[in-house]
Design a protein around this motif. Structure first.
Motif, PDB file in Angstrom:
ATOM      1  N   ALA A 164       1.210  -1.027   0.179  1.00 42.85           N
ATOM      2  CA  ALA A 164       0.342   0.005   0.081  1.00 42.85           C
ATOM      3  C   ALA A 164       0.820   1.231   0.079  1.00 42.85           C
TER       4      ALA A 164
ATOM      5  N   SER B 210      -7.385   3.492  -3.292  1.00 40.79           N
ATOM      6  CA  SER B 210      -7.660   4.854  -2.589  1.00 40.79           C
ATOM      7  C   SER B 210      -8.511   6.057  -2.891  1.00 40.79           C
ATOM      8  N   ALA B 211      -9.497   6.716  -1.728  1.00 40.26           N
ATOM      9  CA  ALA B 211     -10.648   7.237  -2.702  1.00 40.26           C
ATOM     10  C   ALA B 211     -10.736   7.535  -4.063  1.00 40.26           C
ATOM     11  N   THR B 212      -9.461   8.275  -4.854  1.00 41.86           N
ATOM     12  CA  THR B 212      -9.218   8.773  -6.094  1.00 41.86           C
ATOM     13  C   THR B 212      -9.391   7.426  -7.223  1.00 41.86           C
TER      14      THR B 212
END
Length: 323
Positions: free
Chosen positions: A262, A312-314
């Motif tokens: 990560a 990731s949120a993006t």
């Protein structure tokens, strides 16, 4: 007699018509009366198979009229099956080839994981290998160039026992990713061909002189957070100084390794994206709902505990926009 048959035929037609008119209309896997329903078929990468099973079971709890058919057979099979219409979703654990994209393959990233080098703890050089590690170039000379046939050809401190190399015999995302780490393709890997991730893990467990590569989930036990018996990870000497230093030591537990993936401390490749692949942009409301489901917070929150790395949120927003 003819008149009676005609009356029976007309009556049957009326009954069938009424039944049909009363049945809920399903369009692309959705009806107002029953919600989402229908079948979803998936096949492909061994790396994604366990995760696809978990997600399908959770999805069925919300949408009980949906049925799944999931099979593992390697990323190559997943691509072939989805492009020929055999399945709705191909489970793929490698980058798509240009010709696959031309044929309509559309990838949606759903998770991340990594391919790791594996060895048997019974290897007489085991402790020395854990301290020293191997560089990418040394591994290339084992898996691609076959320059090293015995362990002491790598380093004089090792024994003269043979290096038994195991690779995948099936078209596999793990093999493609491992080869890409060396700037090569799967067909350039040299060794004893073994089918499937479970097969190559078992080959390492059975051979103390063996070396291979596996997806994380076939090396680490999810219940204990540690490696399974008779198999371990051979560390990568990333700075090429002949020893595994503190910032290169992240193999002690599953949590340590997924954390390194990560954070980008474990290189890419052999870390990689795991994708759902559809043939062209799907118009099925059911498929869109399922793919959206696996990208939501609840489904993504299950990844770390199952040996994967969440997005990731993006990146999640980017993948949702593909739908």
């Amino acid at each position: 007699m003819i008149k009676r048959c005609f009356i029976v035929l007309v009556f049957s037609f009326i009954v069938v018509s009424k039944i049909t008119s009363c049945a809920p209309k399903v369009k692309n896997g959705y009806s107002k009366e029953r919600g989402f329903e229908g079948n979803i078929s998936l096949s492909g990468a061994f790396a994604l198979y366990p995760l696809a099973v978990i997600w399908s079971e959770d999805f069925k709890k919300i949408h009980p009229h949906v049925r799944f058919n999931i099979s593992a057979g390697g990323a190559g099979k997943g691509i072939a099956d989805v492009l020929t219409g055999m399945v709705d979703i191909g489970l793929v654990s490698r980058d798509l080839h240009a010709q696959e994209v031309k044929k309509g393959a559309v990838p949606i990233i759903v998770a991340k994981d990594a391919v790791i080098c594996t060895l048997n703890p019974g290897n007489p050089n085991y402790k020395a290998l854990l301290k020293r590690g191997l560089t990418r170039e040394e591994l290339a000379d084992i898996f691609v160039n076959r320059k090293f046939k015995t362990w002491n050809q790598i380093d004089p401190q090792f024994t003269s026992d043979p290096i038994n190399v195991y690779v995948r015999s099936d078209a596999a995302g793990a093999a493609e990713t491992w080869a890409k780490f060396f700037g090569h393709k799967q067909e350039d890997l040299q060794g004893i061909g073994i089918f499937g991730d479970p097969g190559i893990a078992q080959a390492i467990k059975d051979d103390k002189f063996g070396i291979g590569f596996n997806n994380i989930n076939y090396v680490y036990n999810l219940k204990t957070n540690k490696v399974f018996d008779h198999i371990d990870v051979l560390p990568l000497d990333l700075n090429k100084n002949g020893q595994i230093e503190a910032d290169e030591q992240f193999y002690g537990s599953l949590s340590d390794l997924t954390g390194a993936v990560a954070a980008g401390r474990y290189p890419a490749p052999p870390s990689r994206d795991l994708t759902f692949v559809t043939r062209n942009k799907t118009e099925s409301l059911l498929l869109k709902e399922f793919i959206s489901f696996v990208l939501q917070k609840q489904a993504q929150s299950q990844l770390l505990e199952n040996g994967y790395v969440p997005l990731s949120a993006t990146l999640i927003n980017e993948e949702l926009n593909k739908l």
